[in-house]
Design a protein around this motif. Structure first.
Motif, mmCIF file in Angstrom:
data_model
loop_
_atom_site.group_PDB
_atom_site.id
_atom_site.type_symbol
_atom_site.label_atom_id
_atom_site.label_comp_id
_atom_site.label_asym_id
_atom_site.label_seq_id
_atom_site.Cartn_x
_atom_site.Cartn_y
_atom_site.Cartn_z
ATOM 1 N N LEU A 497 24.428 -40.222 22.707
ATOM 2 C CA LEU A 497 23.416 -40.445 23.960
ATOM 3 C C LEU A 497 24.343 -40.224 25.279
ATOM 4 C CD1 LEU A 497 21.006 -43.324 22.651
ATOM 5 C CD2 LEU A 497 20.953 -40.868 22.405
ATOM 6 N N GLY A 498 24.983 -39.317 25.294
ATOM 7 C CA GLY A 498 26.000 -39.142 26.472
ATOM 8 C C GLY A 498 27.200 -40.144 26.635
ATOM 9 N N ARG A 499 27.354 -41.066 25.808
ATOM 10 C CA ARG A 499 28.508 -42.066 25.987
ATOM 11 C C ARG A 499 29.966 -41.524 25.530
ATOM 12 N NH1 ARG A 499 26.621 -47.271 26.201
ATOM 13 N NH2 ARG A 499 28.572 -48.382 25.527
ATOM 14 N N THR A 500 29.895 -40.455 25.061
ATOM 15 C CA THR A 500 31.181 -39.571 24.736
ATOM 16 C C THR A 500 31.005 -38.191 25.744
ATOM 17 O OG1 THR A 500 31.649 -40.430 22.784
ATOM 18 C CG2 THR A 500 32.636 -38.188 23.010
ATOM 19 N N GLN A 501 31.984 -37.837 26.327
ATOM 20 C CA GLN A 501 31.652 -36.710 27.290
ATOM 21 C C GLN A 501 33.403 -35.876 27.527
ATOM 22 O OE1 GLN A 501 29.384 -35.142 28.681
ATOM 23 N NE2 GLN A 501 27.897 -36.453 28.266
ATOM 24 N N PRO A 502 33.564 -34.736 27.242
ATOM 25 C CA PRO A 502 32.459 -33.806 26.566
ATOM 26 C C PRO A 502 32.330 -34.307 25.178
ATOM 27 C CG PRO A 502 34.394 -32.661 26.775
ATOM 28 C CD PRO A 502 34.591 -33.881 27.370
ATOM 29 N N SER A 503 31.350 -33.664 24.223
ATOM 30 C CA SER A 503 31.231 -33.926 22.800
ATOM 31 C C SER A 503 31.182 -32.405 22.214
ATOM 32 C CB SER A 503 29.891 -34.595 22.564
ATOM 33 O OG SER A 503 28.932 -33.994 22.904
ATOM 34 N N PHE A 504 31.220 -32.448 21.099
ATOM 35 C CA PHE A 504 31.130 -31.263 20.064
ATOM 36 C C PHE A 504 29.776 -30.343 20.445
ATOM 37 C CE2 PHE A 504 29.776 -28.681 16.534
ATOM 38 C CZ PHE A 504 30.962 -27.846 16.391
ATOM 39 N N GLY A 505 28.785 -31.270 20.522
ATOM 40 C CA GLY A 505 27.537 -30.776 20.888
ATOM 41 C C GLY A 505 27.221 -30.144 22.182
ATOM 42 N N SER A 506 27.852 -30.864 23.102
ATOM 43 C CA SER A 506 27.631 -30.553 24.522
ATOM 44 C C SER A 506 28.478 -29.342 25.003
ATOM 45 C CB SER A 506 28.019 -31.773 25.675
ATOM 46 O OG SER A 506 29.622 -32.081 25.441
ATOM 47 N N ILE A 507 29.567 -29.094 24.087
ATOM 48 C CA ILE A 507 30.410 -28.022 24.339
ATOM 49 C C ILE A 507 29.731 -26.628 23.857
ATOM 50 C CG2 ILE A 507 32.656 -26.793 23.799
ATOM 51 C CD1 ILE A 507 33.806 -29.419 23.450
ATOM 52 N N LEU A 508 28.884 -26.691 22.859
ATOM 53 C CA LEU A 508 28.197 -25.774 22.333
ATOM 54 C C LEU A 508 26.863 -25.707 22.928
ATOM 55 C CD1 LEU A 508 29.231 -25.904 18.703
ATOM 56 C CD2 LEU A 508 30.092 -24.232 20.153
ATOM 57 N N GLY A 509 26.642 -26.388 23.588
ATOM 58 C CA GLY A 509 24.999 -26.631 24.152
ATOM 59 C C GLY A 509 24.096 -26.585 23.143
ATOM 60 N N THR A 510 24.228 -27.553 22.066
ATOM 61 C CA THR A 510 23.117 -27.502 20.986
ATOM 62 C C THR A 510 23.209 -29.050 20.428
ATOM 63 O OG1 THR A 510 22.448 -26.670 18.954
ATOM 64 C CG2 THR A 510 25.035 -26.935 19.410
ATOM 65 N N ARG A 511 22.240 -29.352 19.892
ATOM 66 C CA ARG A 511 22.140 -30.620 19.218
ATOM 67 C C ARG A 511 23.242 -30.729 18.088
ATOM 68 N NH1 ARG A 511 17.110 -33.252 15.916
ATOM 69 N NH2 ARG A 511 18.234 -35.178 15.022
ATOM 70 N N ALA A 512 23.965 -31.569 17.765
ATOM 71 C CA ALA A 512 24.854 -31.541 16.492
ATOM 72 C C ALA A 512 24.588 -32.880 15.582
ATOM 73 C CB ALA A 512 26.177 -31.385 17.152
#
Length: 530
Positions: A497-512
């Motif tokens: 829920l955004g508590r880890t930045q960046p995350s694998f999902g945010s790097i790819l722009g997808t839900r993971a």
């Protein structure tokens, strides 16, 4: 002379030992020996006060007939009927007479010699099932003995400091009661236990205690000395004894005599209050021994340590219990403790080279051989349920604990995760992930552990990542990655829920979402080889 003495008491002591004792006593100032006997000091304490170190004099039985034979020819006994071994030495409180109270019922136990006490100790070790190849003897004595030594020495100094033999001696040169007891017992224990005294894992501890504290006795005799100024003879660092003597109206010799009488009274009062033997507590134990190795966890329903919540077990078993329940019986120890370099969640497998761990066994009766440890490893690896395995199991030193702790903070860990993404990943996505090297991320304490961890923000490093496609699947794949120790992998994948930045999902722009996770390597130098 030695032959005649041996004939007088053949059942009690060896003639050579008595002859040696005779030679030692003959070299001592007889009037000082008589004085020490008269105030209740035992023979072995007299010997140690004069710095005699030969172990034979402390080990040998000292019966009244033996003492009479030795001292009658080396001192003026005709006018000194008080020259005899006291029932309980006022100086060592029975320690060097091998007399003591059993702590439970205060029953007085008397051993004839060091051999008797050493025999009791060796029997105790065998009864408790210890198998040893060496031992270390530890002795603890009550402070009141040191205080008694000081006041006896002050008494001797007052009487004999002008004599040449005394001027060459000082209290620190005397043998302590603790060291004298070790001298008495060590060689005999070596013979009875068939091993040498050494710095090892097995300890024999003799703890002597006394019902009257040193402070209590000190307070009771303080009135004899008067004020501290009178007691020490100093004021503001200056010696005032000469001024005290002048003010008293006595000559120096008369004042010295009064001082000697006063000290003698204090000595008598002091020693009258310490006339019972010490209580003795025996303790035989082995210091911790350590088994080190690397464990593997093949099940997703096994925790690392025993995990119970509200009296309900979580998982079907634990690595800790499986390792401990197999190691403890072979060592016949009291209990064990399990330590590992980090931990994985209960649903995460530990594969590859395994995770470094230590099993600490307390008070082991038996230390297994290298061959036995190999057999133990085979036994664990062949368990029917196949929940865990072990590599490179061996006995290690306590320094391995520090090595494991140091490496834990610096280690890198590799993982393989089964991941699902909400969109199909393209080749460019795979290349983008593979190009990332030593990426810094910020992780706030995950929501799932906030109830037991402090709310902190941690900076961690993702060293590299690689995506492996799964044949026949477009949205499921394997993510291989290497990270800094302490990285929360599940949260790095889905972002928490955004508590880890960046995350694998945010790097790819997808839900993971992470479905399964395995630890495939813990990069540490601990226990990599047998």
């Amino acid at each position: 002379m030695a032959t005649e003495i041996a004939k007088a008491s053949p059942a009690t002591v060896n003639g050579d030992d008595v002859g040696a004792l005779y030679d030692v006593v003959r070299a001592l100032p007889s009037h000082a020996v008589i004085e020490l006997f008269s105030i209740g000091v035992c023979t072995r304490c007299i010997l140690r006060l004069f710095g005699v170190r030969e172990s034979v004099h402390y080990r040998s039985p000292l019966s009244p007939s033996t003492l009479s034979s030795v001292f009658s020819d080396s001192t003026d006994l005709d006018n000194h009927s008080s020259l005899r071994e006291p029932v309980v030495c006022r100086l060592c409180l029975g320690i060097l007479q091998f007399t003591y109270c059993e702590d439970k019922d205060k029953k007085v136990v008397r051993k004839e010699s060091a051999d008797g006490l050493a025999g009791y100790i060796s029997d105790l070790i065998r009864e408790q099932g210890f198998e040893i190849d060496g031992f270390s003897l530890e002795v603890s004595i009550p402070p009141v003995i040191l205080e008694n030594e000081r006041i006896v020495w002050d008494h001797m100094k007052t009487k004999y400091e002008s004599e040449h033999w005394f001027q060459e001696r000082s209290l620190p040169e005397c043998i302590s009661a603790k060291d004298a007891l070790k001298i008495s017992l060590t060689e005999t224990l070596e013979t009875k236990l068939d091993c040498k005294s050494s710095i090892g894992t097995f300890r024999i501890r003799l703890t002597y205690t006394y019902p009257i504290s040193s402070k209590t006795v000190e307070n009771s005799v303080e009135g004899c000395h008067g004020s501290k100024r009178r007691k020490t003879g100093t004021h503001n660092g200056l010696d005032t004894r000469g001024d005290d003597i002048k003010r008293s109206g006595f000559s120096t010799s008369e004042a010295g005599s009064l001082q000697a009488i006063e000290l003698s009274k204090c000595l008598k009062l002091r020693l009258e209050q310490t006339n019972e033997p010490c209580c003795l507590e025996f303790l035989c134990y082995r210091t911790q021994i350590y088994f080190g190795g690397r464990y593997l966890k093949y099940s997703r329903n096994v925790s690392q340590s025993c995990w119970i919540i509200d009296d309900e077990r979580m998982g079907e078993a634990s690595v800790e219990e499986i390792m401990g329940s197999n190691i403890l019986p072979i060592c016949r120890g009291d209990k064990y403790k399990f330590h590992a370099a980090g931990r994985e969640d209960i649903d995460v497998r530990m594969l590859g080279s395994g995770r470094p761990f230590l099993v600490e066994v307390q008070n082991a009766r038996y230390v297994p051989s290298q061959e036995s440890v190999k057999d133990l490893q085979t036994k664990i690896n062949n368990l029917q349920n196949k929940l865990v395995g072990v590599k490179n199991l061996k006995l290690v030193g306590s320094q391995s604990w520090d090595l494991m702790r140091e490496g834990e903070a610096e280690k890198q860990k590799q993982y393989t995760a089964l991941v699902w993404t909400s969109r199909i990943l393209k080749d460019e996505d795979l290349q983008s992930i593979s190009s990332i090297k030593d990426m810094c991320i910020l992780q706030r304490t995950p929501i799932r552990v906030l109830h037991r961890r402090s709310p902190l923000e941690r900076e961690k490093i993702i060293h590299w990542m690689r995506i492996e496609r799964i044949v026949g699947s477009s949205q499921y794949f394997l993510l291989h990655l290497c990270t800094q120790a302490g990285t929360y992998i599940k949260e790095f994948v889905h972002g928490d829920l955004g508590r880890t930045q960046p995350s694998f999902g945010s790097i790819l722009g997808t839900r993971a979402e992470i479905l399964r996770l395995d630890v495939t390597d813990v990069k540490m130098d601990c226990f990599l080889t047998e």
